[in-house]
Design an enzyme around this catalytic site. Structure first.
Site, mmCIF file in Angstrom:
data_model
loop_
_atom_site.group_PDB
_atom_site.id
_atom_site.type_symbol
_atom_site.label_atom_id
_atom_site.label_comp_id
_atom_site.label_asym_id
_atom_site.label_seq_id
_atom_site.Cartn_x
_atom_site.Cartn_y
_atom_site.Cartn_z
ATOM 1 C CB SER A 80 -0.693 0.046 0.158
ATOM 2 O OG SER A 80 0.032 -0.671 -0.811
ATOM 3 C CB SER A 111 -3.420 -3.625 -0.457
ATOM 4 O OG SER A 111 -2.674 -2.418 -0.476
ATOM 5 C CE LYS A 116 -3.155 -0.484 -3.523
ATOM 6 N NZ LYS A 116 -1.820 -0.504 -2.914
#
Length: 460
Positions: free
Chosen positions: A113, A294, A116
């Site tokens: 993640s 997230s 991102k």
């Protein structure tokens, strides 16, 4: 009876008494005034104004910069932890952009993640901070009674009743759409859902279908309720396998139409009259929620906003291409990036620590003011988002809490951090760390590695 006549002696006595009273009053007043004056003269002078050290002060740009040797020495023990597996990383000075340490920074790694960070940066470079997504209801001109819910990419729309909480702050409501339709006096007999804004597959390569029930993702469709959550306010809620259809059913129910009669229109509807519309929260608020939690669905939808702004298809491929194009436009080296989604959920993604650190460094530095909000969107160690319960269990971790901000990344065997920290000398550093093939305490190990940067003066 005649009034009593006062004698002359009585008048004299009264006069003397009055005179004595006046003298006493004057004397008392003089005495009081004198004492008051003396007291006033005895009051000490006012103390000087109180001063306090401010809790928030600018960073000291003259603080010493860590040396390469000093950093390498400080990091050595933490880097030796076998639970880090294969670890790559890069550390730079936020003010000058100078590289202070690197290890395999150009090696493509599975990022999870932390990807991102790229999506957020591209959105800040491309879109207005106040940009909103619009969901509309359109009445078919040639089919009386038919209304179409047209998705505009807002995955935060909610069917929660008015006055109740939703997962997403400031989310638009199905109930508002229904109220607007009723206000138009239209008798609705059928509801369909236009999902044509998005194209291509609804699941990215490398996504595990089990992650839908696991609550990590929903099939990407241009309208859904609460990010596809089946329990809108539950953290671990499983996601819907048919999110757009669920949104249409919610509108139908609100309008008194049989929900099971709702169907999708993947190719969209031409023409029609817009009879209702609602808007999402502003982009900056959606970015904050996405980064703090997230949120994979939000990341994918925001990347598609970037794609649309660049005239590209709102698909996985179009979104990834748009994100990388925008980063390259400001000088970010994306040569090692091989991405198939914009959330980092896919196990097929590859990204380098170099790319990640260059993005964070650009946000913390002086050359890209549009990226500056990225720093504020990073979770705070021990304080917010996905770092709220980390950096609290060791002395070194607690020393870094509040001073370190970073986006996290976690998949099986993968842990990553990319962010910013102020070291013990007051120097601001940016960093990116990616660990693959990590052991069972890999997350703790990478946290300990990043915490070294806070405790390090490392000027020697």
């Amino acid at each position: 009876m005649r009034p009593t006549r006062w004698r002359r002696s009585t008048h004299v006595a009264v006069g003397v008494a009055v005179l004595a009273l006046v003298v006493a009053v004057v004397a008392a007043a003089a005495l009081f005034t004198g004492k008051h004056s003396d007291a006033a003269e005895a009051v000490p002078p006012a103390p000087p104004p109180a001063t306090a050290d401010p809790g928030v002060v600018p960073v000291d740009l003259s603080a010493p910069t860590p040396t390469r040797r000093g950093l390498a020495t400080a990091l050595a023990a933490a880097l030796a932890n076998p639970d880090l597996g294969l670890i790559t990383g890069r550390i730079t000075d936020a003010d000058t952009g100078a590289e202070l340490w690197e290890q395999g920074a150009r090696v493509p790694m599975q990022p999870a993640s932390v990807n991102k960070v790229l999506t957020t940066a591209a959105a800040l470079l491309t879109l207005d901070r106040d940009a909103r997504l619009t969901t509309t209801v359109v009445a078919a001109d040639d089919q009386p009674g038919l209304v179409v819910l047209r998705g505009g990419g807002d995955t935060t729309l909610s069917a929660a009743p008015k006055g109740t909480d939703t997962w997403y702050k400031g989310a638009a409501r199905i109930s508002d759409l229904a109220d607007q339709v009723r206000a138009r006096g239209i008798r609705v007999t059928r509801v369909r859902v236009d999902t044509s804004a998005y194209s291509g597959p609804t699941m990215a390569p490398g996504w595990d279908p089990a992650d839908i029930d696991g609550g990590d993702i929903a099939p990407m469709e241009s309208v859904m309720l609460d990010g596809g959550r089946t329990q809108p306010t539950t953290v671990e809620s499983r996601r819907s396998k048919s999110p757009a259809l669920d949104a249409g059913k919610a509108l139908a129910a609100a309008l008194g139409v049989e929900p099971e009669s709702v169907t999708l229109m993947p190719s969209g509807m031409r023409g029609g009259t817009t009879i209702a519309e609602v808007q999402s929260a502003p982009l900056i608020e959606r970015l904050r929620q996405m980064m703090n939690e997230s949120d994979n669905v939000m990341a994918e939808s925001i990347a598609r906003e970037v794609a649309e702004a660049l005239g590209r298809p709102q698909s996985f491929e179009g979104a990834v291409g748009a994100v990388l194009t925008q980063l390259r436009s400001v000088g970010i080296d994306t040569s090692g990036a091989k991405l198939v989604d914009s959330s980092g959920l896919s196990v097929d993604n590859r990204l380098t620590a170099l790319t990640l650190d260059e993005v964070v460094n650009a946000a913390a530095g002086h050359t890209q003011p549009a990226l500056r909000p990225l720093v504020d969107l990073l979770p705070i160690a021990g304080g917010s988002g996905t770092l709220s319960n980390r950096y609290l269990d060791t002395d070194a971790g607690r020393a870094a809490a509040g001073w370190l901000r970073a986006k996290t990344g976690s998949l099986t065997g993968t842990n990553a951090l990319a962010g910013i920290v102020t070291d013990r000398s007051g120097r601001v550093l940016t960093f990116a760390l990616i660990s693959n093939n990590a052991g069972p305490t890999g997350r703790t190990a990478i946290d300990a590695l990043a915490a070294v940067l806070r405790s390090c003066g490392c000027g020697a």
